[in-house]
Design a protein around this motif. Structure first.
Motif, PDB file in Angstrom:
ATOM      1  N   ASN A 177       0.842  -1.195   0.000  1.00 31.36           N
ATOM      2  CA  ASN A 177       0.000   0.000   0.000  1.00 31.36           C
ATOM      3  C   ASN A 177       0.877   1.243   0.000  1.00 31.36           C
ATOM      4  OD1 ASN A 177      -3.092  -0.654   0.562  1.00 31.36           O
ATOM      5  ND2 ASN A 177      -1.869  -2.135   1.727  1.00 31.36           N
ATOM      6  N   TYR A 178       0.486   2.236  -0.809  1.00 31.99           N
ATOM      7  CA  TYR A 178       1.172   3.524  -0.839  1.00 31.99           C
ATOM      8  C   TYR A 178       0.153   4.624  -0.547  1.00 31.99           C
ATOM      9  CZ  TYR A 178       4.548   0.914  -3.757  1.00 31.99           C
ATOM     10  OH  TYR A 178       5.430  -0.003  -4.260  1.00 31.99           O
ATOM     11  N   TRP A 179       0.520   5.533   0.329  1.00 27.66           N
ATOM     12  CA  TRP A 179      -0.252   6.755   0.537  1.00 27.66           C
ATOM     13  C   TRP A 179       0.647   7.907   0.087  1.00 27.66           C
ATOM     14  CZ3 TRP A 179      -0.746   2.490   3.534  1.00 27.66           C
ATOM     15  CH2 TRP A 179      -2.037   2.040   3.816  1.00 27.66           C
ATOM     16  N   ILE A 180       0.306   8.540  -1.032  1.00 25.18           N
ATOM     17  CA  ILE A 180       1.175   9.506  -1.690  1.00 25.18           C
ATOM     18  C   ILE A 180       0.595  10.902  -1.557  1.00 25.18           C
ATOM     19  CG2 ILE A 180       2.287  10.112  -3.868  1.00 25.18           C
ATOM     20  CD1 ILE A 180       1.825   7.188  -4.741  1.00 25.18           C
ATOM     21  N   ASP A 181       1.384  11.823  -1.009  1.00 25.41           N
ATOM     22  CA  ASP A 181       0.939  13.202  -0.841  1.00 25.41           C
ATOM     23  C   ASP A 181       0.578  13.801  -2.205  1.00 25.41           C
ATOM     24  OD1 ASP A 181       0.605  15.736   0.602  1.00 25.41           O
ATOM     25  OD2 ASP A 181       2.423  16.348  -0.474  1.00 25.41           O
ATOM     26  N   GLU A 182      -0.617  14.385  -2.298  1.00 22.78           N
ATOM     27  CA  GLU A 182      -1.117  14.874  -3.574  1.00 22.78           C
ATOM     28  C   GLU A 182      -0.272  16.016  -4.141  1.00 22.78           C
ATOM     29  OE1 GLU A 182      -5.238  15.892  -3.372  1.00 22.78           O
ATOM     30  OE2 GLU A 182      -5.825  13.985  -2.449  1.00 22.78           O
ATOM     31  N   ASP A 183       0.252  16.865  -3.283  1.00 25.41           N
ATOM     32  CA  ASP A 183       0.975  18.049  -3.753  1.00 25.41           C
ATOM     33  C   ASP A 183       2.422  17.749  -4.119  1.00 25.41           C
ATOM     34  OD1 ASP A 183      -1.248  19.716  -3.424  1.00 25.41           O
ATOM     35  OD2 ASP A 183      -0.785  20.021  -1.290  1.00 25.41           O
ATOM     36  N   SER A 184       3.099  16.939  -3.305  1.00 31.46           N
ATOM     37  CA  SER A 184       4.541  16.753  -3.479  1.00 31.46           C
ATOM     38  C   SER A 184       4.918  15.421  -4.119  1.00 31.46           C
ATOM     39  CB  SER A 184       5.246  16.838  -2.123  1.00 31.46           C
ATOM     40  OG  SER A 184       4.823  15.768  -1.282  1.00 31.46           O
ATOM     41  N   TRP A 185       4.013  14.457  -4.127  1.00 30.67           N
ATOM     42  CA  TRP A 185       4.291  13.096  -4.546  1.00 30.67           C
ATOM     43  C   TRP A 185       5.353  12.431  -3.670  1.00 30.67           C
ATOM     44  CZ3 TRP A 185       2.139   9.434  -7.596  1.00 30.67           C
ATOM     45  CH2 TRP A 185       0.952   9.834  -8.219  1.00 30.67           C
ATOM     46  N   PHE A 186       5.291  12.755  -2.403  1.00 27.55           N
ATOM     47  CA  PHE A 186       6.119  12.113  -1.386  1.00 27.55           C
ATOM     48  C   PHE A 186       5.291  10.993  -0.765  1.00 27.55           C
ATOM     49  CE2 PHE A 186       8.193  11.412   2.630  1.00 27.55           C
ATOM     50  CZ  PHE A 186       9.522  11.776   2.442  1.00 27.55           C
ATOM     51  N   VAL A 187       5.886   9.802  -0.582  1.00 31.55           N
ATOM     52  CA  VAL A 187       5.178   8.675   0.033  1.00 31.55           C
ATOM     53  C   VAL A 187       5.189   8.883   1.546  1.00 31.55           C
ATOM     54  CG1 VAL A 187       5.063   6.183   0.325  1.00 31.55           C
ATOM     55  CG2 VAL A 187       5.850   7.133  -1.841  1.00 31.55           C
ATOM     56  N   VAL A 188       4.064   9.321   2.093  1.00 35.53           N
ATOM     57  CA  VAL A 188       4.012   9.618   3.525  1.00 35.53           C
ATOM     58  C   VAL A 188       3.689   8.383   4.349  1.00 35.53           C
ATOM     59  CG1 VAL A 188       3.436  12.041   3.190  1.00 35.53           C
ATOM     60  CG2 VAL A 188       1.596  10.372   3.389  1.00 35.53           C
ATOM     61  N   LYS A 189       3.187   7.331   3.684  1.00 35.69           N
ATOM     62  CA  LYS A 189       2.944   6.071   4.385  1.00 35.69           C
ATOM     63  C   LYS A 189       3.073   4.934   3.396  1.00 35.69           C
ATOM     64  CE  LYS A 189      -0.415   3.601   7.316  1.00 35.69           C
ATOM     65  NZ  LYS A 189      -1.752   3.644   7.935  1.00 35.69           N
ATOM     66  N   ASN A 190       3.680   3.827   3.859  1.00 35.58           N
ATOM     67  CA  ASN A 190       3.892   2.671   2.994  1.00 35.58           C
ATOM     68  C   ASN A 190       3.840   1.409   3.842  1.00 35.58           C
ATOM     69  OD1 ASN A 190       6.755   1.073   1.680  1.00 35.58           O
ATOM     70  ND2 ASN A 190       4.765   1.040   0.697  1.00 35.58           N
ATOM     71  N   THR A 191       3.062   0.415   3.416  1.00 35.74           N
ATOM     72  CA  THR A 191       3.032  -0.877   4.110  1.00 35.74           C
ATOM     73  C   THR A 191       3.228  -1.995   3.099  1.00 35.74           C
ATOM     74  OG1 THR A 191       0.625  -1.201   3.901  1.00 35.74           O
ATOM     75  CG2 THR A 191       1.423  -0.012   5.858  1.00 35.74           C
TER      76      THR A 191
END
Length: 369
Positions: A177-191
């Motif tokens: 799972n990836y949770w990707i910040d909409e503005d920066s495209w930084f992966v703020v959470k990954n499992t």
């Protein structure tokens, strides 16, 4: 805005075609491979940042390891500069610094330190956080179904949630799972989760456009700690002959018979102390062209590791020489199996050799005399 084409991946996934106007994209929509593999023409340079994250590792449903991460990333110049501090309840504190030219790693608990040159350290080489997620999504889309799960808020960040479900059972990578910040495209959470292990990293703090003092990217190692230069002490291959190979292995190993149609070009030996084994590589050629590499893995003190039933994506189970093994056809072609206390790998370099033909080659192997 910096213009460049990302040939490795991708993305309409990042460009407007996928997520601009996300309201038109329904949750649980499988993202087609052709969409993922569109090239993006406009690409904004990644920002510098400071971040803090927490890490959790579960084994067989039980929380086995926890830790915290602090990260400083300077993306303002042509070279990346990084500082990474990880503090684990099992491994203790590790500090890694990259000043643009040299990487220095210090493990506080074990009082060990390593240094190495910072190679491929230019931001143009695609090592920033945006390029990394692009590469990951491009790679995983070949072995997993990539699904858009909707927009979710994670620690104050508005994110796109992407879910990667393996196409093959017993996948080594498992569900991701990836949770990707909409503005920066930084992966703020990954499992990621496979049959018996689950890992997760979640950023609790993220500050962009940070300016750092040069001292952030250097560190002073305690005077009583010896710094090992990895560039000078890495594993090296040495050319040997088959008699020397047998001596290293402690007993005869498998070889191709002389009437196989393949000629033994070279034998090389490599000691890999970091992973507690030695490798003997036999390279065979046909018509003057390299065709096969037969690798024998010799474990230290006959410490053969327990068999891992998980498979790399693309691998399939086969039977060779009365043993259970695995085979892969793409992106590389090989057959692996265990026999007489050794692990063997036959790497196929000649594209005209099929897996069925490779199996026949494996069946024809004989012990060196």
């Amino acid at each position: 805005m910096k213009k460049r084409t990302l040939s490795i991946f991708a993305a309409g996934l990042i460009a407007a075609s996928l997520f601009q106007g996300c309201s038109s994209l329904k949750q649980d929509t499988i993202i087609p491979g052709e969409v993922i593999n569109k090239a993006m023409n406009a690409y904004e340079k990644p920002k510098s940042y400071y971040g803090e994250a927490k890490m959790e590792i579960y084994e067989n449903g039980k929380l086995n390891e926890t830790g915290t991460i602090k990260e400083w990333a300077d993306n303002s110049g042509n070279k990346m500069r990084r500082r990474y501090e990880a503090d684990s309840n099992t491994e203790g504190k590790t500090i890694s610094t990259n000043d643009g030219d040299k990487i220095l790693i210090y493990m506080e608990k074990s009082k060990k330190a390593m240094s190495m040159k910072a190679i491929n350290n230019s931001l143009d080489n695609g090592s920033d956080y945006k390029s990394q997620i692009i590469k990951q999504l491009s790679s995983i889309s070949k072995t997993h179904d990539l699904t858009y799960k909707g927009e979710e808020k994670i620690n104050g960040f508005k994110t796109y949630h992407l879910y990667a479900n393996p196409k093959q059972k017993n996948s080594l990578i498992g569900e991701v799972n990836y949770w990707i910040d909409e503005d920066s495209w930084f992966v703020v959470k990954n499992t990621s989760e496979n049959s018996n292990m689950k890992t997760g990293i979640e950023y609790t703090k993220l500050k962009f456009s940070s300016k750092f003092d040069n001292s952030v990217f250097t560190q002073n190692i305690p005077s009583d700690v010896k710094v090992e230069n990895i560039d000078e002490s890495g594993s090296k291959e040495n050319t040997i002959d088959m008699k020397q190979a047998e001596k290293i292995a402690g007993k005869p190993i498998l070889v191709l018979p002389e009437n196989s149609g393949y000629k033994l070009k070279s034998v090389a030996y490599m000691d890999a102390p970091a992973i507690k084994h030695k490798e003997i590589n036999q390279t065979y050629e046909k018509n003057g062209v390299d065709a096969l590499i037969l690798t024998t893995i010799v474990f230290y003190e006959n410490e053969v590791p327990e068999k891992d039933n998980s498979k790399i994506d693309g691998e399939s189970d086969i039977n060779v020489r009365g043993k259970k093994g695995t085979a892969m056809e793409e992106p590389i072609k090989y057959i692996t199996w265990s026999e007489d206390g050794f692990n063997y790998n036959l790497l196929i370099q000649d594209p005209s050799i099929t897996i069925d033909a490779s199996k026949k080659i494996v069946e024809s192997l004989q012990y060196y005399k």
